[in-house]
Design a protein around this motif. Structure first.
Motif, PDB file in Angstrom:
ATOM      1  N   TRP A 108       0.814  -1.213   0.000  1.00  0.00           N
ATOM      2  CA  TRP A 108       0.000   0.000   0.000  1.00  0.00           C
ATOM      3  C   TRP A 108       0.847   1.262   0.000  1.00  0.00           C
ATOM      4  CZ3 TRP A 108      -5.316   0.340  -0.388  1.00  0.00           C
ATOM      5  CH2 TRP A 108      -6.012  -0.870  -0.337  1.00  0.00           C
ATOM      6  N   GLU A 109       2.129   1.133   0.160  1.00  0.00           N
ATOM      7  CA  GLU A 109       3.013   2.302   0.159  1.00  0.00           C
ATOM      8  C   GLU A 109       3.924   2.341  -1.061  1.00  0.00           C
ATOM      9  OE1 GLU A 109       4.196   3.639   4.370  1.00  0.00           O
ATOM     10  OE2 GLU A 109       4.147   1.457   4.535  1.00  0.00           O
ATOM     11  N   ALA A 110       3.572   1.574  -2.073  1.00  0.00           N
ATOM     12  CA  ALA A 110       4.390   1.561  -3.294  1.00  0.00           C
ATOM     13  C   ALA A 110       4.392   2.950  -3.933  1.00  0.00           C
ATOM     14  CB  ALA A 110       3.847   0.534  -4.275  1.00  0.00           C
ATOM     15  N   ALA A 111       5.519   3.332  -4.479  1.00  0.00           N
ATOM     16  CA  ALA A 111       5.661   4.654  -5.082  1.00  0.00           C
ATOM     17  C   ALA A 111       6.042   4.530  -6.554  1.00  0.00           C
ATOM     18  CB  ALA A 111       6.712   5.473  -4.339  1.00  0.00           C
ATOM     19  N   ALA A 112       5.408   5.362  -7.379  1.00  0.00           N
ATOM     20  CA  ALA A 112       5.752   5.433  -8.803  1.00  0.00           C
ATOM     21  C   ALA A 112       6.745   6.565  -9.018  1.00  0.00           C
ATOM     22  CB  ALA A 112       4.497   5.658  -9.643  1.00  0.00           C
ATOM     23  N   ASP A 113       7.275   6.636 -10.227  1.00  0.00           N
ATOM     24  CA  ASP A 113       8.293   7.642 -10.500  1.00  0.00           C
ATOM     25  C   ASP A 113       7.729   9.056 -10.551  1.00  0.00           C
ATOM     26  OD1 ASP A 113      10.159   5.677 -10.582  1.00  0.00           O
ATOM     27  OD2 ASP A 113      10.166   5.466 -12.743  1.00  0.00           O
ATOM     28  N   GLY A 114       6.425   9.199 -10.747  1.00  0.00           N
ATOM     29  CA  GLY A 114       5.843  10.539 -10.726  1.00  0.00           C
ATOM     30  C   GLY A 114       4.705  10.683 -11.707  1.00  0.00           C
ATOM     31  N   LEU A 115       3.837  11.634 -11.433  1.00  0.00           N
ATOM     32  CA  LEU A 115       2.726  11.927 -12.326  1.00  0.00           C
ATOM     33  C   LEU A 115       3.146  12.930 -13.386  1.00  0.00           C
ATOM     34  CD1 LEU A 115      -0.039  12.431  -9.619  1.00  0.00           C
ATOM     35  CD2 LEU A 115       0.304  10.426 -11.033  1.00  0.00           C
ATOM     36  N   GLU A 116       2.395  12.964 -14.456  1.00  0.00           N
ATOM     37  CA  GLU A 116       2.669  13.963 -15.495  1.00  0.00           C
ATOM     38  C   GLU A 116       2.455  15.356 -14.914  1.00  0.00           C
ATOM     39  OE1 GLU A 116       0.292  13.222 -18.882  1.00  0.00           O
ATOM     40  OE2 GLU A 116       1.084  11.213 -19.246  1.00  0.00           O
ATOM     41  N   GLY A 117       3.374  16.232 -15.208  1.00  0.00           N
ATOM     42  CA  GLY A 117       3.250  17.595 -14.707  1.00  0.00           C
ATOM     43  C   GLY A 117       4.106  17.875 -13.486  1.00  0.00           C
ATOM     44  N   PHE A 118       4.701  16.833 -12.886  1.00  0.00           N
ATOM     45  CA  PHE A 118       5.588  17.054 -11.757  1.00  0.00           C
ATOM     46  C   PHE A 118       6.955  17.491 -12.268  1.00  0.00           C
ATOM     47  CE2 PHE A 118       2.397  14.910  -9.367  1.00  0.00           C
ATOM     48  CZ  PHE A 118       2.593  15.279  -8.049  1.00  0.00           C
ATOM     49  N   ASP A 119       7.431  18.597 -11.789  1.00  0.00           N
ATOM     50  CA  ASP A 119       8.731  19.094 -12.215  1.00  0.00           C
ATOM     51  C   ASP A 119       9.498  19.563 -10.972  1.00  0.00           C
ATOM     52  OD1 ASP A 119      10.795  19.823 -13.907  1.00  0.00           O
ATOM     53  OD2 ASP A 119      10.022  21.860 -14.177  1.00  0.00           O
ATOM     54  N   PRO A 120      10.600  18.939 -10.608  1.00  0.00           N
ATOM     55  CA  PRO A 120      11.184  17.761 -11.263  1.00  0.00           C
ATOM     56  C   PRO A 120      10.425  16.485 -10.890  1.00  0.00           C
ATOM     57  CG  PRO A 120      12.463  18.333  -9.327  1.00  0.00           C
ATOM     58  CD  PRO A 120      11.395  19.387  -9.449  1.00  0.00           C
ATOM     59  N   PRO A 121      10.593  15.430 -11.679  1.00  0.00           N
ATOM     60  CA  PRO A 121       9.929  14.165 -11.363  1.00  0.00           C
ATOM     61  C   PRO A 121      10.365  13.660  -9.989  1.00  0.00           C
ATOM     62  CG  PRO A 121      10.849  14.120 -13.569  1.00  0.00           C
ATOM     63  CD  PRO A 121      11.389  15.351 -12.900  1.00  0.00           C
ATOM     64  N   ARG A 122       9.452  13.071  -9.264  1.00  0.00           N
ATOM     65  CA  ARG A 122       9.772  12.540  -7.941  1.00  0.00           C
ATOM     66  C   ARG A 122       8.893  11.331  -7.664  1.00  0.00           C
ATOM     67  NH1 ARG A 122       5.836  14.352  -4.300  1.00  0.00           N
ATOM     68  NH2 ARG A 122       4.562  16.097  -5.018  1.00  0.00           N
ATOM     69  N   LYS A 123       9.254  10.610  -6.638  1.00  0.00           N
ATOM     70  CA  LYS A 123       8.484   9.443  -6.245  1.00  0.00           C
ATOM     71  C   LYS A 123       7.136   9.892  -5.680  1.00  0.00           C
ATOM     72  CE  LYS A 123      11.450   6.047  -7.019  1.00  0.00           C
ATOM     73  NZ  LYS A 123      11.160   4.902  -7.898  1.00  0.00           N
ATOM     74  N   VAL A 124       6.079   9.206  -6.094  1.00  0.00           N
ATOM     75  CA  VAL A 124       4.727   9.536  -5.637  1.00  0.00           C
ATOM     76  C   VAL A 124       4.067   8.262  -5.127  1.00  0.00           C
ATOM     77  CG1 VAL A 124       2.482  10.471  -6.274  1.00  0.00           C
ATOM     78  CG2 VAL A 124       4.547  11.396  -7.325  1.00  0.00           C
ATOM     79  N   THR A 125       3.620   8.255  -3.865  1.00  0.00           N
ATOM     80  CA  THR A 125       2.980   7.082  -3.283  1.00  0.00           C
ATOM     81  C   THR A 125       1.515   7.004  -3.727  1.00  0.00           C
ATOM     82  OG1 THR A 125       2.279   8.269  -1.295  1.00  0.00           O
ATOM     83  CG2 THR A 125       4.475   7.265  -1.265  1.00  0.00           C
ATOM     84  N   CYS A 126       0.865   5.888  -3.381  1.00  0.00           N
ATOM     85  CA  CYS A 126      -0.558   5.721  -3.705  1.00  0.00           C
ATOM     86  C   CYS A 126      -1.390   6.841  -3.098  1.00  0.00           C
ATOM     87  CB  CYS A 126      -1.063   4.376  -3.180  1.00  0.00           C
ATOM     88  SG  CYS A 126      -0.226   2.928  -3.843  1.00  0.00           S
ATOM     89  N   LEU A 127      -1.114   7.158  -1.839  1.00  0.00           N
ATOM     90  CA  LEU A 127      -1.884   8.190  -1.157  1.00  0.00           C
ATOM     91  C   LEU A 127      -1.649   9.559  -1.789  1.00  0.00           C
ATOM     92  CD1 LEU A 127      -3.773   8.820   1.194  1.00  0.00           C
ATOM     93  CD2 LEU A 127      -1.758   9.097   2.663  1.00  0.00           C
ATOM     94  N   GLN A 128      -0.413   9.864  -2.127  1.00  0.00           N
ATOM     95  CA  GLN A 128      -0.112  11.136  -2.768  1.00  0.00           C
ATOM     96  C   GLN A 128      -0.759  11.240  -4.140  1.00  0.00           C
ATOM     97  OE1 GLN A 128       4.154  10.817  -2.583  1.00  0.00           O
ATOM     98  NE2 GLN A 128       4.317  12.064  -0.739  1.00  0.00           N
ATOM     99  N   ALA A 129      -0.802  10.122  -4.863  1.00  0.00           N
ATOM    100  CA  ALA A 129      -1.429  10.123  -6.188  1.00  0.00           C
ATOM    101  C   ALA A 129      -2.923  10.401  -6.081  1.00  0.00           C
ATOM    102  CB  ALA A 129      -1.195   8.781  -6.876  1.00  0.00           C
ATOM    103  N   ALA A 130      -3.572   9.769  -5.095  1.00  0.00           N
ATOM    104  CA  ALA A 130      -4.995   9.996  -4.899  1.00  0.00           C
ATOM    105  C   ALA A 130      -5.279  11.443  -4.505  1.00  0.00           C
ATOM    106  CB  ALA A 130      -5.531   9.044  -3.836  1.00  0.00           C
ATOM    107  N   LYS A 131      -4.436  12.006  -3.647  1.00  0.00           N
ATOM    108  CA  LYS A 131      -4.609  13.401  -3.246  1.00  0.00           C
ATOM    109  C   LYS A 131      -4.397  14.343  -4.428  1.00  0.00           C
ATOM    110  CE  LYS A 131      -3.309  13.033   1.645  1.00  0.00           C
ATOM    111  NZ  LYS A 131      -2.304  13.431   2.672  1.00  0.00           N
ATOM    112  N   ALA A 132      -3.366  14.072  -5.227  1.00  0.00           N
ATOM    113  CA  ALA A 132      -3.043  14.948  -6.351  1.00  0.00           C
ATOM    114  C   ALA A 132      -4.167  14.991  -7.378  1.00  0.00           C
ATOM    115  CB  ALA A 132      -1.749  14.493  -7.011  1.00  0.00           C
ATOM    116  N   MET A 133      -4.853  13.857  -7.531  1.00  0.00           N
ATOM    117  CA  MET A 133      -5.940  13.791  -8.508  1.00  0.00           C
ATOM    118  C   MET A 133      -7.295  14.130  -7.890  1.00  0.00           C
ATOM    119  SD  MET A 133      -4.215  13.117 -11.130  1.00  0.00           S
ATOM    120  CE  MET A 133      -5.509  12.835 -12.327  1.00  0.00           C
TER     121      MET A 133
END
Length: 198
Positions: A108-133
């Motif tokens: 549940w804490e897996a992180a992706a390399d980043g969402l489109e539009g993040f500058d600079p690219p960074r690790k984004v967790t599941c929770l951060q991805a849900a919040k960002a969207m």
């Protein structure tokens, strides 16, 4: 492949048929697309809960091929199946995974390399991805519960793990190192007394 296509489009019957059908070469349930997506990831991304249930099925009815399924396998950019479900806001899939998938099988804490539009690219967790969207409170609540549940289980596992005891050097505790034999004294008390009398 047909199996990946069926999972990506929610074709539950086709998925079940392909898992039972005899193949000249063994079916790879973790086969990746050009972007690194696995069949399980594609099913979670598309909110195809019926396919998700089939792929995570256990017990005598489950296909032996599913023993090799890795639900945490990531795409080329680091997205996991759970991450995609959180990013897309798939409440029913996330809820089912939380309630039916044992702790430790999904990260549940897996992180992706980043969402489109993040500058600079960074690790984004599941929770951060849900919040960002801005996926809503239901999604955030489920993901937070999954993260909390996982952390509690990891803490319990750490407490249950046997501590590696480093044995003290011989003689440091309990046992004493053998003492060197004493040298016999020259003469006895009488000898020393006799010497003084002289």
């Amino acid at each position: 492949t047909p199996f990946l296509y069926a999972c990506n489009h929610g074709k539950v019957g086709v998925v079940e048929l392909l898992l039972r059908w005899p193949h000249p070469t063994e079916l790879d349930v973790n086969q990746r697309s050009d972007g690194g997506e696995t069949p399980f990831l594609a099913a979670c991304r598309g909110d195809h809960l019926g396919v998700v249930k089939v792929l995570l099925e256990t017990g005598p009815k489950a296909s032996p091929l599913l023993e090799d399924l890795d639900p945490n396998q990531k795409a080329n950019d680091g997205r996991s199946a759970l991450w995609c479900a959180a990013h897309k806001g798939h409440v029913r899939t996330l809820k089912w995974l939380l309630e039916n998938c044992g702790v430790g099988r999904l990260d549940w804490e897996a992180a992706a390399d980043g969402l489109e539009g993040f500058d600079p690219p960074r690790k984004v967790t599941c929770l951060q991805a849900a919040k960002a969207m801005a996926r809503g409170d239901d999604v955030l609540k489920i993901v937070k519960q999954g993260v909390s549940k996982q952390r509690r289980e990891r803490a319990r596992a750490a407490l249950r793990a046997p501590e590696r005891r480093v044995l003290p050097p011989r003689g440091a505790r309990g046992r004493q190192a053998p003492r060197a034999p004493r040298r016999p004294r020259r003469g006895g008390r009488r000898g020393r007394g006799a010497a003084r009398d002289r």
